[in-house]
Motif scaffolding. Structure first.
Motif, short mmCIF file in Angstrom:
data_model
loop_
_atom_site.label_atom_id
_atom_site.label_comp_id
_atom_site.label_asym_id
_atom_site.label_seq_id
_atom_site.Cartn_x
_atom_site.Cartn_y
_atom_site.Cartn_z
N ILE A 179 0.83 -1.20 0.00
CA ILE A 179 0.00 0.00 0.00
C ILE A 179 0.87 1.25 0.00
N PHE A 180 1.88 1.28 0.86
CA PHE A 180 2.74 2.46 0.92
C PHE A 180 3.60 2.60 -0.33
N SER A 181 3.95 1.49 -0.96
CA SER A 181 4.68 1.56 -2.23
C SER A 181 3.80 2.16 -3.32
N ALA A 182 2.53 1.74 -3.36
CA ALA A 182 1.61 2.31 -4.34
C ALA A 182 1.40 3.80 -4.08
N GLN A 183 1.32 4.18 -2.81
CA GLN A 183 1.16 5.60 -2.48
C GLN A 183 2.38 6.40 -2.95
N LYS A 184 3.57 5.87 -2.73
CA LYS A 184 4.79 6.58 -3.13
C LYS A 184 4.88 6.70 -4.64
N MET A 185 4.41 5.69 -5.38
CA MET A 185 4.45 5.71 -6.83
C MET A 185 3.28 6.50 -7.44
N GLY A 186 2.35 6.94 -6.61
CA GLY A 186 1.21 7.69 -7.11
C GLY A 186 0.21 6.84 -7.86
N ILE A 187 0.01 5.58 -7.43
CA ILE A 187 -0.90 4.65 -8.10
C ILE A 187 -2.15 4.50 -7.25
N PRO A 188 -3.31 4.94 -7.72
CA PRO A 188 -4.54 4.74 -6.95
C PRO A 188 -4.95 3.27 -6.94
N VAL A 189 -5.42 2.81 -5.81
CA VAL A 189 -5.87 1.42 -5.65
C VAL A 189 -7.37 1.44 -5.39
N ASP A 190 -8.13 0.96 -6.36
CA ASP A 190 -9.58 0.85 -6.21
C ASP A 190 -9.93 -0.54 -5.69
N VAL A 191 -11.00 -0.61 -4.91
CA VAL A 191 -11.42 -1.88 -4.32
C VAL A 191 -12.92 -2.06 -4.54
N CYS A 192 -13.29 -3.18 -5.12
CA CYS A 192 -14.69 -3.54 -5.29
C CYS A 192 -14.94 -4.77 -4.41
N ARG A 193 -15.61 -4.55 -3.31
CA ARG A 193 -15.88 -5.61 -2.33
C ARG A 193 -17.22 -6.25 -2.65
N VAL A 194 -17.24 -7.56 -2.87
CA VAL A 194 -18.43 -8.22 -3.39
C VAL A 194 -19.20 -8.98 -2.33
N PHE A 195 -18.54 -9.51 -1.31
CA PHE A 195 -19.22 -10.48 -0.45
C PHE A 195 -18.99 -10.17 1.01
N GLU A 196 -20.04 -10.34 1.82
CA GLU A 196 -20.01 -10.29 3.28
C GLU A 196 -19.51 -8.95 3.81
N GLU A 197 -18.76 -9.00 4.93
CA GLU A 197 -18.42 -7.80 5.65
C GLU A 197 -17.33 -7.01 4.95
N GLU A 198 -17.13 -5.79 5.44
CA GLU A 198 -16.08 -4.94 4.88
C GLU A 198 -14.70 -5.55 5.16
N THR A 199 -13.73 -5.16 4.36
CA THR A 199 -12.35 -5.59 4.59
C THR A 199 -11.54 -4.38 5.05
N ALA A 206 -7.42 1.78 -0.27
CA ALA A 206 -8.11 2.77 -1.09
C ALA A 206 -8.00 4.17 -0.50
N ASN A 207 -8.10 4.27 0.82
CA ASN A 207 -8.04 5.57 1.48
C ASN A 207 -6.65 6.20 1.36
N ILE A 208 -5.61 5.42 1.57
CA ILE A 208 -4.24 5.95 1.57
C ILE A 208 -3.80 6.34 0.17
N THR A 209 -4.20 5.57 -0.84
CA THR A 209 -3.73 5.82 -2.21
C THR A 209 -4.67 6.72 -3.01
N GLY A 210 -5.79 7.13 -2.43
CA GLY A 210 -6.71 8.00 -3.14
C GLY A 210 -7.60 7.26 -4.13
N GLY A 211 -7.86 5.99 -3.89
CA GLY A 211 -8.70 5.19 -4.76
C GLY A 211 -10.15 5.20 -4.33
N VAL A 212 -10.94 4.38 -5.01
CA VAL A 212 -12.37 4.27 -4.75
C VAL A 212 -12.65 2.92 -4.09
N TYR A 213 -13.41 2.94 -3.01
CA TYR A 213 -13.80 1.71 -2.31
C TYR A 213 -15.31 1.61 -2.32
#
Length: 315
Positions: A179-199, A206-213
């Motif tokens: 996660i911190f490597s993606a943040q340093k490289m400026g790569i947004p990480v999006d997450v599509c959660r499909v089943f059961e509880e939140e992860t 998603a929050n640290i890298t500026g992505g969509v959850y």
């Protein structure tokens, strides 16, 4: 997150990580709102083709996060760089389908069939958790290599994780490193959660890298979520009001027992997290001078109040 300028002329590289854990998908198929892996794959393939159709120079990479290991589904290592010239001899040519779309679809389907044929081996080896961290690492390595080859800086990568498995506390440390490597490289990480509880861990990604959850409420509408929330490229996101997280679970996993904890003890030297106090840090071997005392407070009514913050030990 690193601020990177984007342009409408950029080539958008989408790295899609699909959680293919067969045991979890079997549970989803039996849920109140069932969704089989086959149905989900059909919707994902439509999304992938839509991404490629948005712009002529868009690119896609698909990685499977399977039980015990991860694998590139597209492109295959020996076909990279010459994808448009690969013959689809294993399947009949569809005259009504763009050849590149058919190539991507065939390779992803064939790769998943090979993975799912080893389900009995997974049961025998007790590999029941998905290797999300391994797929995440492979995605970052691939992106880093592509960026190094892009002298003009026109390739803008992003990562989308289609998650169905619960958090794996034993993968907490390597996942946070990714996660911190993606943040340093400026790569947004999006997450599509499909089943059961939140992860919790992917929420933090998603929050640290500026992505969509997004947590999909209706699994039958997976394609709708993918098209409306995750299809826009990085330049277009500057003009869109995409879904945001109201609450983020920032819980961590302790380094000693690999449990997700609410309150813990943090080493002031190496920042390792422990669920109980220890006189010596097992990570950096630092010895602490005294044992902290957690003094309980009481409210105006005389009821005890738990500690307001996570206690830390001095070096």
């Amino acid at each position: 997150m690193k601020d990177i300028a984007t342009s409408e002329d950029d080539s958008n590289l989408l790295v899609l990580i699909i959680d293919t854990n067969p045991f979890v998908w079997d549970q989803i198929a039996k849920a109140d709102t069932p969704l089989s892996l086959d149905d989900a794959l059909r919707q994902v393939l439509i999304f992938v083709n839509a991404h490629l159709a948005l712009k002529y120079n868009n690119k896609v990479v698909v990685i499977a996060s399977h039980g015990g290991h991860s694998k590139f589904l597209y492109p295959l290592p020996h076909q990279e760089g010459q994808l448009l010239h690969v013959s689809t001899s294993n399947s009949k040519r569809n005259a009504n389908m763009y050849p590149h779309f058919q190539l991507v679809t065939d390779q992803i389907v064939e790769g998943l069939q090979d993975l799912l044929s080893d389900t009995d081996i997974l049961k025998k080896e007790n590999f029941t958790s998905s290797m999300t961290t391994g797929a995440f690492s492979m995605a970052l390595c691939y992106i880093n290599r592509i960026i190094k080859m892009d002298d003009l800086g026109h390739i803008k990568p992003r990562i989308l994780i289609l998650s169905v498995s619960p958090d794996a506390p034993q993968q907490y440390i390597p996942l946070m490193n990714c996660i911190f490597s993606a943040q340093k490289m400026g790569i947004p990480v999006d997450v599509c959660r499909v089943f059961e509880e939140e992860t919790a861990f992917l929420q933090q990604a998603a929050n640290i890298t500026g992505g969509v959850y997004i947590n999909v409420d209706n699994s039958q509408a997976l394609l709708q979520y993918l098209m409306f929330a995750f299809l826009p490229e990085r330049y277009a996101r500057n003009f869109l009001n995409l879904p945001s997280q109201d609450l983020v679970d920032f819980r961590a996993a302790c380094f000693c027992h690999k449990n997700i904890i609410d309150t813990g003890f943090v080493c002031s030297v190496c920042l390792s997290i422990f669920c109980s106090w220890t006189p010596v840090c097992s990570t950096c071997k630092t010895k602490f001078a005294f044992r902290p005392k957690l003094t309980g407070r009481t409210s105006a009514k005389g009821t005890p109040i738990p500690p307001a913050s996570t206690p830390s030990t001095p070096s």
